[in-house]
Design a protein around this motif. Structure first.
Motif, PDB file in Angstrom:
ATOM      1  N   ALA A 335       0.824  -1.209   0.000  1.00  0.00           N
ATOM      2  CA  ALA A 335       0.000   0.000   0.000  1.00  0.00           C
ATOM      3  C   ALA A 335       0.857   1.256   0.000  1.00  0.00           C
ATOM      4  CB  ALA A 335      -0.940  -0.008   1.203  1.00  0.00           C
ATOM      5  N   LEU A 336       1.899   1.276   0.826  1.00  0.00           N
ATOM      6  CA  LEU A 336       2.769   2.449   0.883  1.00  0.00           C
ATOM      7  C   LEU A 336       3.465   2.680  -0.455  1.00  0.00           C
ATOM      8  CD1 LEU A 336       4.343   1.927   4.431  1.00  0.00           C
ATOM      9  CD2 LEU A 336       2.688   3.683   3.780  1.00  0.00           C
ATOM     10  N   ALA A 340       2.506   5.881  -2.923  1.00  0.00           N
ATOM     11  CA  ALA A 340       3.583   6.824  -3.224  1.00  0.00           C
ATOM     12  C   ALA A 340       3.599   7.215  -4.700  1.00  0.00           C
ATOM     13  CB  ALA A 340       4.926   6.225  -2.820  1.00  0.00           C
ATOM     14  N   THR A 341       2.914   6.463  -5.548  1.00  0.00           N
ATOM     15  CA  THR A 341       2.876   6.772  -6.979  1.00  0.00           C
ATOM     16  C   THR A 341       1.752   7.743  -7.330  1.00  0.00           C
ATOM     17  OG1 THR A 341       1.370   4.943  -7.572  1.00  0.00           O
ATOM     18  CG2 THR A 341       3.729   4.446  -7.452  1.00  0.00           C
ATOM     19  N   VAL A 342       0.870   8.053  -6.385  1.00  0.00           N
ATOM     20  CA  VAL A 342      -0.251   8.950  -6.656  1.00  0.00           C
ATOM     21  C   VAL A 342       0.254  10.393  -6.676  1.00  0.00           C
ATOM     22  CG1 VAL A 342      -2.492   9.776  -5.851  1.00  0.00           C
ATOM     23  CG2 VAL A 342      -1.881   7.362  -5.581  1.00  0.00           C
ATOM     24  N   GLY A 357      -1.707  -1.950  10.195  1.00  0.00           N
ATOM     25  CA  GLY A 357      -2.424  -1.743   8.946  1.00  0.00           C
ATOM     26  C   GLY A 357      -3.182  -0.438   8.872  1.00  0.00           C
ATOM     27  N   VAL A 358      -2.505   0.690   9.039  1.00  0.00           N
ATOM     28  CA  VAL A 358      -3.126   2.016   8.992  1.00  0.00           C
ATOM     29  C   VAL A 358      -2.238   2.950   8.185  1.00  0.00           C
ATOM     30  CG1 VAL A 358      -3.936   3.987  10.341  1.00  0.00           C
ATOM     31  CG2 VAL A 358      -4.209   1.683  11.255  1.00  0.00           C
ATOM     32  N   LEU A 440      -8.167   1.651  -4.382  1.00  0.00           N
ATOM     33  CA  LEU A 440      -7.968   2.925  -3.691  1.00  0.00           C
ATOM     34  C   LEU A 440      -7.030   3.827  -4.480  1.00  0.00           C
ATOM     35  CD1 LEU A 440      -8.180   4.773  -1.165  1.00  0.00           C
ATOM     36  CD2 LEU A 440      -6.258   3.473  -0.206  1.00  0.00           C
ATOM     37  N   VAL A 441      -5.922   3.283  -4.937  1.00  0.00           N
ATOM     38  CA  VAL A 441      -4.941   4.073  -5.681  1.00  0.00           C
ATOM     39  C   VAL A 441      -5.543   4.596  -6.980  1.00  0.00           C
ATOM     40  CG1 VAL A 441      -2.762   3.935  -6.957  1.00  0.00           C
ATOM     41  CG2 VAL A 441      -2.931   2.978  -4.650  1.00  0.00           C
ATOM     42  N   ASP A 442      -6.229   3.729  -7.719  1.00  0.00           N
ATOM     43  CA  ASP A 442      -6.850   4.158  -8.979  1.00  0.00           C
ATOM     44  C   ASP A 442      -7.863   5.271  -8.737  1.00  0.00           C
ATOM     45  OD1 ASP A 442      -5.336   2.270 -10.280  1.00  0.00           O
ATOM     46  OD2 ASP A 442      -6.961   0.801 -10.468  1.00  0.00           O
TER      47      ASP A 442
END
Length: 489
Positions: A335-336, A340-342, A357-358, A440-442
């Motif tokens: 997730a991290l 980081a790519t967003v 997990g936060v 989430l990222v998308d």
């Protein structure tokens, strides 16, 4: 954190991984759908587990099986009452074994209103046990539940956090030691979270306990965000009081839990008085029971909730907390890296320290409420936003200049500043997957690229204060639901 001392799980490593994979699909609500802003229905992706987890179907089935014997405790004269008493005692024992807390040294007490009631009780008990020590050292990263109760019963100083290149880290051990030395003989206890509910960053419990005890102070741990995520051994780490809540351990509807060294409750009057805590009552007085946890649990207990919680802990122990932590660490790292790519996204809290997990973040130039609402309304991704009942910590994490801005009477500017005082939080449970992270990222990339369209859509379905209009909310009516079920019978 030290290894947990509990019986070796019956299943082998391969079997535990297979069990974890099966349990991931066994949660109530994973298939819940809602109609989105465009009218299409979509399955919810639940990324709000730090607030409340979903419930395991297998543990819910266990609680339902117990309901066939439903009765009150405090009696053995009929079968159901005896079963209820045994089930309630098993729940206490399961908690102690799960947390590596020997029953000869620790007592498990079930409390109402989650961890909050337990932490209020701890502050009260320790104030009575050490009235000559007026101070409590509380870390800067605490949830209000592990901060405000201590302010009521002690003079509180906040312990600073380590400064890392990429953001604040866990509790600064050097600063903690300096505060203990500076206030020698005056510190009653150190209160610290095991894992932050904002960033997930883990605190080193054993070193904190050693420092506190070397200066005659006790240690209070808020374990709400770690009990279901990492192995804990209260005996090995020498923790004096540990608090967590069932609604964050896959057992919503279950009680909060206080696990505390028995010696700290000796001679301390109970927080509540009533049935179940006395040996004898007359018009002239009453005699308290010497037995724990009975003396701390006045009234009719939430036996069903306790069974639900203990069942969840049983499942977690069977999977193995090391296996759970390994899987969560991999998901958090994924997730991290993906977040980081967003473009324009900032993640809060250092990456140099381990975390549960936060993950808390903000999109540059977009208010946290807009981001969270857009994730929900357009993508059916459930996250939380705001300050997460940890105002001092969130204020410390956010850009200092944001909090220092002086609107100088400009109401519009003040409103803009207030809307940016918070962040968005995604939090994971056993059921969370890399696919949830990808979604989430998308969604965040899409929101950042077309902020105007999202903002206009939200404004069209909000009142003048930006609050969602009622027709946008999903309605649940218990009478209607019950009527429908009754008509089916």
């Amino acid at each position: 954190m030290s290894a947990q001392t509990r019986p070796t799980p019956r299943a082998g490593t391969t079997d535990r991984r297979a069990l974890l994979d099966r349990i991931r699909e066994d949660f109530v609500g994973l298939d819940t759908e809602y109609a989105l802003a465009d009218g299409l229905r979509k399955r919810r992706r639940y990324l709000d587990s730090a607030a409340t987890t979903l419930v395991m179907q297998v543990t819910l089935d266990c609680a339902r099986a117990f309901l066939r014997h439903c009765a009150n405790t405090h009696s053995t004269t009929h079968f159901s009452a005896a079963i209820a008493g045994e089930a309630y005692a098993w729940a206490h024992d399961r908690v102690l074994r799960f947390l590596g807390a020997p029953p000869r040294d620790y007592a498990a007490v079930f409390t109402g209103s989650g961890a909050t009631a337990a932490l209020n009780r701890v502050a009260e008990v320790l104030a009575a046990a050490q009235p000559d020590r007026p101070m409590a050292l509380v870390s800067l990263m605490e949830h209000h539940a592990n901060d405000l109760p201590h302010r009521r019963h002690a003079s509180v100083l906040h312990v600073p956090l380590t400064a890392c290149d990429d953001g604040p880290g866990p509790v600064d051990l050097d600063a903690l030691e300096a505060m203990l030395r500076e206030n020698a003989g005056r510190v009653r206890y150190v209160a610290v979270t095991a894992a932050s509910n904002v960033t997930g960053l883990l605190n080193p419990l054993a070193p904190i306990a050693r420092l506190a005890h070397a200066h005659g102070a006790r240690v209070v741990v808020d374990g709400a965000q770690i009990a279901a995520h990492r192995a804990v051994s209260l005996a090995d780490d020498d923790i004096d009081a540990f608090v967590f809540s069932g609604h964050k351990a896959y057992a919503p509807g279950s009680p909060g839990v206080l696990v505390i060294k028995r010696e700290l409750l000796d001679g301390v009057p109970p927080g509540l008085v009533g049935g179940g805590i006395v040996e004898h009552v007359s018009t002239e007085g009453f005699e308290l029971t010497p037995h724990l946890p009975d003396r701390e649990e006045a009234g009719t207990p939430n036996v069903v909730g306790a069974v639900l919680l203990a069942s969840a802990l049983e499942v977690l122990a069977e999977i193995g907390m090391d296996s759970i932590a390994e899987a969560e660490d991999a998901l958090v790292e994924y997730a991290l890296d993906r977040l980081a790519t967003v473009p324009g996204l900032r993640i809060y809290g250092t990456r140099t320290a381990p975390r549960s997990g936060v993950v808390a973040f903000n999109l540059s130039g977009i208010e946290h409420a807009v981001t969270a609402q857009a994730l929900n309304d357009a993508h059916n991704i459930a996250v939380r936003n705001g300050c997460f009942c940890a105002h001092p910590y969130v204020r410390h994490l956010l850009l200092p200049e944001l909090w220092a801005l002086d609107a100088d009477g400009d109401e519009d500017l003040e409103a803009q500043v207030m809307r940016r005082r918070g962040m968005v939080r995604a939090s994971f449970g056993l059921y969370s997957t890399p696919a949830d992270v990808d979604a989430l990222v998308d969604a965040l990339v899409d929101i950042g690229a077309d902020e105007g369209a999202y903002r206009r859509r939200l404004e069209a379905t909000s009142d003048e204060r930006g609050a969602p209009l009622p027709q946008r909310r999903v309605q649940f009516s218990a009478p209607e639901y019950l009527g429908w079920r009754l008509r089916e019978m």
